[in-house]
Design a protein around this motif. Structure first.
Motif, PDB file in Angstrom:
ATOM      1  N   VAL A 113      11.999  24.149   4.640  1.00 26.42           N
ATOM      2  CA  VAL A 113      10.538  24.707   4.140  1.00 26.42           C
ATOM      3  C   VAL A 113      10.451  24.787   2.759  1.00 26.42           C
ATOM      4  CG1 VAL A 113       8.490  26.022   4.345  1.00 26.42           C
ATOM      5  CG2 VAL A 113       9.950  25.108   6.583  1.00 26.42           C
ATOM      6  N   LEU A 137       8.371  26.332  -0.559  1.00 26.21           N
ATOM      7  CA  LEU A 137       7.345  27.182  -0.952  1.00 26.21           C
ATOM      8  C   LEU A 137       7.158  26.976  -2.389  1.00 26.21           C
ATOM      9  CD1 LEU A 137       5.396  29.453  -0.669  1.00 26.21           C
ATOM     10  CD2 LEU A 137       7.247  30.997  -1.112  1.00 26.21           C
ATOM     11  N   THR A 173       5.019  17.437  -6.480  1.00 29.83           N
ATOM     12  CA  THR A 173       4.705  16.166  -5.702  1.00 29.83           C
ATOM     13  C   THR A 173       5.936  16.175  -4.774  1.00 29.83           C
ATOM     14  OG1 THR A 173       3.000  15.107  -7.201  1.00 29.83           O
ATOM     15  CG2 THR A 173       4.200  13.763  -5.352  1.00 29.83           C
ATOM     16  N   PHE A 194       8.837  12.906   2.134  1.00 30.10           N
ATOM     17  CA  PHE A 194       9.887  12.511   2.970  1.00 30.10           C
ATOM     18  C   PHE A 194       9.702  11.294   3.658  1.00 30.10           C
ATOM     19  CE2 PHE A 194       7.655  15.121   6.310  1.00 30.10           C
ATOM     20  CZ  PHE A 194       7.805  14.270   7.204  1.00 30.10           C
ATOM     21  N   LEU A 231       3.797  11.904   1.925  1.00 35.67           N
ATOM     22  CA  LEU A 231       3.641  12.288   0.529  1.00 35.67           C
ATOM     23  C   LEU A 231       2.658  13.268   0.163  1.00 35.67           C
ATOM     24  CD1 LEU A 231       4.654  11.579  -2.713  1.00 35.67           C
ATOM     25  CD2 LEU A 231       2.625  10.087  -2.295  1.00 35.67           C
ATOM     26  N   LYS A 232       2.636  14.526  -0.443  1.00 32.76           N
ATOM     27  CA  LYS A 232       1.776  15.249  -0.959  1.00 32.76           C
ATOM     28  C   LYS A 232       1.868  16.117  -2.053  1.00 32.76           C
ATOM     29  CE  LYS A 232      -1.965  17.451   1.011  1.00 32.76           C
ATOM     30  NZ  LYS A 232      -3.186  16.991   1.736  1.00 32.76           N
ATOM     31  N   ILE A 249       2.015  19.550  -3.649  1.00 31.88           N
ATOM     32  CA  ILE A 249       1.894  21.045  -3.096  1.00 31.88           C
ATOM     33  C   ILE A 249       1.571  21.978  -4.262  1.00 31.88           C
ATOM     34  CG2 ILE A 249       3.238  22.805  -1.595  1.00 31.88           C
ATOM     35  CD1 ILE A 249       2.743  19.940  -0.403  1.00 31.88           C
ATOM     36  N   GLY A 293       1.805  28.427  -3.498  1.00 33.63           N
ATOM     37  CA  GLY A 293       1.370  29.243  -2.542  1.00 33.63           C
ATOM     38  C   GLY A 293       1.485  28.504  -1.305  1.00 33.63           C
ATOM     39  N   GLU A 294       1.407  27.098  -1.391  1.00 32.15           N
ATOM     40  CA  GLU A 294       1.432  26.169  -0.211  1.00 32.15           C
ATOM     41  C   GLU A 294       2.869  25.860   0.104  1.00 32.15           C
ATOM     42  OE1 GLU A 294      -2.540  23.535  -0.529  1.00 32.15           O
ATOM     43  OE2 GLU A 294      -0.832  22.843  -1.668  1.00 32.15           O
ATOM     44  N   LEU A 295       3.078  25.297   1.591  1.00 36.59           N
ATOM     45  CA  LEU A 295       4.205  25.273   2.144  1.00 36.59           C
ATOM     46  C   LEU A 295       4.333  23.817   2.544  1.00 36.59           C
ATOM     47  CD1 LEU A 295       4.204  28.082   4.715  1.00 36.59           C
ATOM     48  CD2 LEU A 295       5.743  28.106   2.490  1.00 36.59           C
ATOM     49  N   MET A 296       5.496  23.199   2.518  1.00 36.21           N
ATOM     50  CA  MET A 296       5.681  21.767   2.961  1.00 36.21           C
ATOM     51  C   MET A 296       7.265  21.858   3.797  1.00 36.21           C
ATOM     52  SD  MET A 296       5.641  17.853   1.495  1.00 36.21           S
ATOM     53  CE  MET A 296       5.827  16.369   2.445  1.00 36.21           C
ATOM     54  N   VAL A 297       6.948  21.085   5.027  1.00 25.58           N
ATOM     55  CA  VAL A 297       8.222  21.109   5.850  1.00 25.58           C
ATOM     56  C   VAL A 297       8.985  19.832   5.773  1.00 25.58           C
ATOM     57  CG1 VAL A 297       7.154  20.731   7.815  1.00 25.58           C
ATOM     58  CG2 VAL A 297       9.357  21.676   8.114  1.00 25.58           C
ATOM     59  N   PRO A 318      11.686  17.521   7.976  1.00 25.16           N
ATOM     60  CA  PRO A 318      12.416  17.444   9.129  1.00 25.16           C
ATOM     61  C   PRO A 318      13.726  17.279   8.995  1.00 25.16           C
ATOM     62  CG  PRO A 318      10.488  16.417   9.338  1.00 25.16           C
ATOM     63  CD  PRO A 318      10.616  16.702   8.134  1.00 25.16           C
TER      64      PRO A 318
END
Lengths: 208, 208, 208, 208, 208, 208
Positions: E108, E110, E117, E120, E129-130, E132, E135-139, E141
């Protein structure tokens, strides 16, 4: 025929020489996150898999009128790595096992004498409370606060079993009051009154 | 060449059609002990793997002058089954996250603003206490009681991460005083005085 | 103060709404490799976590003079996913639980009445044999062949606990003789004599 | 005697009615992080546990002169939840299984025809390279990059086995060039030249 | 009363003497598949559970204009066996963490400063693709290829957390070009042109 | 540029110095429930990950006309902790691998020569029986009794793979008859006739 089969036996046995069916705890070897080191198989006997330490009643001549006798891997080395352990609860009349958790295991309780009122509290703060009679089981999900109190006027006895050979045991009162955490911090993090905290620190041997 | 390789691509892709790299939570499907059901891969987008809910400060206008905002699998479906989750702590001056446990996970705390005094208590009742500054990490082993308090005169902010997509959260005070467990049983199982219990039940909305 | 704290309570509770402290088996929902589906938390009561089915003695009026009463997740839904289950053994004089394995769990046995001779055999074909008295424990590592026989002239009773909510139970005699596996194949794969196989197939209801 | 034992049989069998020895995948049921839902035991036959799909050679008339035929839980439902799966590799002369990983499993390769040069690269960037002959095994630890190339002038065949029923398969070239990730981002995150990227995107059907 | 309770305390404490709430890494002891050996509890202090090494910015004066500072069990011994670890990413303007995987963990991310940017790629070669924001999270896998690039014209900072105390880190470019794997084999297993491979081997210090 | 990137390389490599991608068994170090200790990475070579011991046919000149050659972690150290192992079965005409279990793993069988009739028996005593041809797979769920017999008049060969680096192997006949368990206890716990037991004890070298 015997000779040939015996040859086969030897082959299989030698291939099994290093098979790890179990890992009896060697309490003096290095520990890993998976548990204690394994005792050499050549030194293992049936006595490593048998534990007599819970046969006799524990001493309930104490303030909680109860005793908790563990059979974790440290006491019962045959359990190491097998995902199981046990303990015996003796509750004299008025006896109580105060609120506590097992950080690393779920628990099943079996009453073998008398009757015990037990409860656990969920994350949603719901209380699951029941009086358990002889021969009945109750399960306490992993890590949740729970307690047991004697429900009858004579000694009750229960055995509890855990889903880990090292379940841990954290009694809330001892965690809060039986160490050197300052009264001020206990007050701030429990909302309890200063006088109450100092009283229990006194009883349980805490300082600060 | 393109054609042949494309054929190979299609072969591989079709063999992967059912590969389960992830299991984005379908909150309406059946749950299992392993977590939520998986949303159909065809409906999954990058937004399932991104969570903005911890960007803004939580509301600290409450008695503990603190807020805890979770990003567990229920809030952040992309985490389901991946063994991770998060939460944001906001602590106003004097703010406190009271003693609590996570029954199903270890926790790492990262301070991103201000400074936080944190501690956990081991099964042996030892207190591990430290003031953590911005950019520092502290780890709280699974299931053990711990707390966080603001160590500075302005807002502190931390993010915490858990070793499960469903760590649970049991605040000791709420478990003891915010439900219908009778005052008598709370008294017997905590050694707290009746008056103290009734006071906190009053504050936290408990009955009995 | 009440109002503010209550607001905090509601916040926390709502964040916990989907916390999965436990997964009481919904026997009618889909099963997964991790166990049964979870019953809705709103329908869960304390009775899901309590099991009375092992309070009474099992019926030992059968050829083995013994009974095995399970409390697996299918019987005791509160155990689902918690890594624990139980069973009760009743052994009349001469009673025997024949050689068997639990494919998915280790086992701890607690004698609560009488005395039981038990043994398991390791992969190296070593026998670990002991007579267990009331209050004693014996552990049987996962998947290994073991048996229990009454060691006294009156009824013995034991409770056993497993490291899975679905341990399985495979009684060797039943696996070999209580189905339609042909006598020829049983003979080839066990070295037993044809007459012996046919005799036991007759007793246990096997065919072929 | 028959009658009594038969009664015992029925007792045991009924207690086993819900035992979950296996969980054959029901590909139409809900999936969980632990795998597919279980097909009803009453519908399970031996054919669920047998897979013939790897008997015949795969088609190697493609640019890599190789084929990879999976037997994961999606193809071979009996594997679901059992922690194992397989695949067949066919490598024509000059055939290559390009650099790839299995995100969720370790792999053991068995050469059954010909000879294969294989390697994996560790996190420390060390290459472990060897030519494997018929009957030899090589293991590739979980998640690490590895490849296989035919080492002889005729067809080589290998079977690979994985430590999960859902190991995943990510071929690096396909991940980089067979989708719509912009050439600019591929360039920035791989250090490859723009021309090289565009060339491979062309071959593999990528855009952007 | 004090005396009696104190006796109880001692009993409980002694039973806890060997409880393994945590397993702080002893980097000099033997390692097992479960992690490092445990440091003696008597030598453990709170500093084992606190890590300051990610407080300061990493050095981004390098070709990728980025730095990755790990806090795995080897750097932060208190994490050993707890299923968690962390790292800090510093990205100068134009900074990139190139395509890489973590063979043993999900991640994850933060963002605590700037904007990143990230993407996965799944086994089905789909790109998630995003960009972030703070303060935002991206996971990400487990085991899947992913990257992070700075999305703003000033320094961005992120902390990442892993579902293992030993997640591993395999940067694709380093695995392909920073060792002695022959150009010929790299060419065969990546489809890259010889010139491209030699160029990157030159940059990254590879040979062959 | 080279210099800067090289600096970055060194940074990353040093952070990876202690990464545990694998744990090649050091057979002389202490064992833990998770397996053997890890050999120092500096002593690991590709040969630790390759095993040639299953290339040649096993000796089938024995009573079962079969041989089982294991490649478990004890024989093939690179498998340690990776959740996989293997074995080779050679079955001469009339050859049999008698009823057995693997207490710690599921198994997949691949026939590479000839044809093999195999079966497993479930907890519900159902037989799943099939003749497996060259190139076909059959899976045997964890811990269940199963056997393999040659189905053709010439040598058959199979390789089997397990979901553990230490699956164990318990051959029922050897467990019952190849040790010192008394004939009386075997009789009581198997329902076999005394003469049958004595005969097989004689063949297999058992006493008592």
């Amino acid at each position: 025929m015997f000779k040939l089969l015996f040859a086969f036996t030897v082959l299989i046995l030698s291939s099994n020489a290093s098979v790890q069916d179990f890992c009896v705890a060697d309490l003096k070897g290095p520990e890993s996150p998976a548990g204690y080191s394994c005792k050499s198989v050549t030194k293992v006997t049936v006595n490593d898999f048998v534990f007599s330490g819970l046969s006799a009643a524990g001493n309930t001549s104490n303030i909680i009128k109860a005793s908790v006798s563990p059979a974790f891997a440290a006491q019962f080395p045959g359990l190491n790595g097998l995902g199981l352990s046990a303990a015996r609860l003796d509750l004299a009349p008025g006896g109580v096992v105060p609120f506590h958790t097992h950080p690393g295991a779920s628990e099943v309780l079996l009453v073998v004498q008398g009757s015990i009122t037990a409860a656990f509290v969920s994350s949603a703060n719901t209380v699951y409370l029941k009086t358990i009679k002889k021969g009945e089981l109750m399960v306490f999900p992993q890590g949740l606060l729970h307690f047991q109190v004697n429900a009858v006027g004579f000694n009750s006895v229960a055995y509890v079993f855990f889903s880990s050979s090292n379940p841990g045991l954290q009694i809330t009162d001892f965690a809060l009051f039986a160490n050197d955490l300052s009264t001020k911090l206990v007050e701030a993090t429990t909302f309890l009154d200063e006088a109450q905290i100092k009283k229990l620190k006194g009883v349980l041997g805490g300082t600060g």
